[in-house]
Write a protein that holds these residues in place. Sequence first.
Motif: not given
Length: 278
Positions: A139-152, A160-167, A237-241
């Motif tokens: 359950a990706v909390a960061s990076p946020r789609a609405a966020g603005e990130y800066v080089v460097g 976000t931890p939960s039984p079904n996303t992290t155990g 565009r990334g992924t969290a596996t």
Amino acid sequence: MTLAAVLAPAAHADDGRSGGICKGATMFVKVCASEGGSTPAGAWGVSGAAAAPAGTGSGSSEPSCTYTRLDPQPPPENAYWKGHDRSEKGAVYGVHCPGQQGARTVWIADGEAPDAAPVIDPEAVARRAAASMKLTGPAVASPRAAGEYVVGMPMWMWATPSPNTTGPISASATAGGVTVTATAKVTTVRWAMGDGTTVTCNGPGTPYTPDRGKSMSPDCGHLYERTAHDKPGGRYRGTATATWTITWTAPALGDEGDFTETRQTAWTARVGEVQVVN
């Protein structure tokens, strides 16, 4: 068998259903699994005496399983003895059933008909239990789609931890009178950052707080070296596996083991440069 590793704060960069739910809660589910169907069995090389086909004992026209007495027998400390020992009058047999991949082993007492021995693949039952857990990607909390990130500037990644996303989360399933209990826990999360790099984190990551300033995440972070201006929408565009490690035990068979499964979540991040006005 080694149990799933405890999530530890560390990160490194690299290049690179069957069965209905009987009862349960968020943290534990019990599944009644049927014995039918073709479920993959654990791989096992069989050697020894000629195989003896076993009858179904029910008048069924289905193909029967084949039992082969292992010769030589496994060493005394081998788990294939299923809690028995050489002093007992019996032997370990390899079992192969049509429709199953590979073969399994059972201990059969001397004089007992081979087909009287239960042919249960505990890992297959464990996988049914795992399927009932409804494991998901982070359950990706960061990076946020609405966020603005800066080089460097350090980017902190966390989920976000939960039984079904992290155990951890547990479930049990039963087949042929054998109950297998499985426990699943995320052991690593591999972040593909969209810029050709990946970061593997041993846990869900640490949430950022303002008092951390411009410091790097202690366990799951990245620093972009170029903007995403040439990417669609100016976003990486990334992924969290997540890699889930599922450990299981089958007390009735004196057996245990583990296997892994993966779940993935996609995310995007807008990355630009700090604009300086003279």
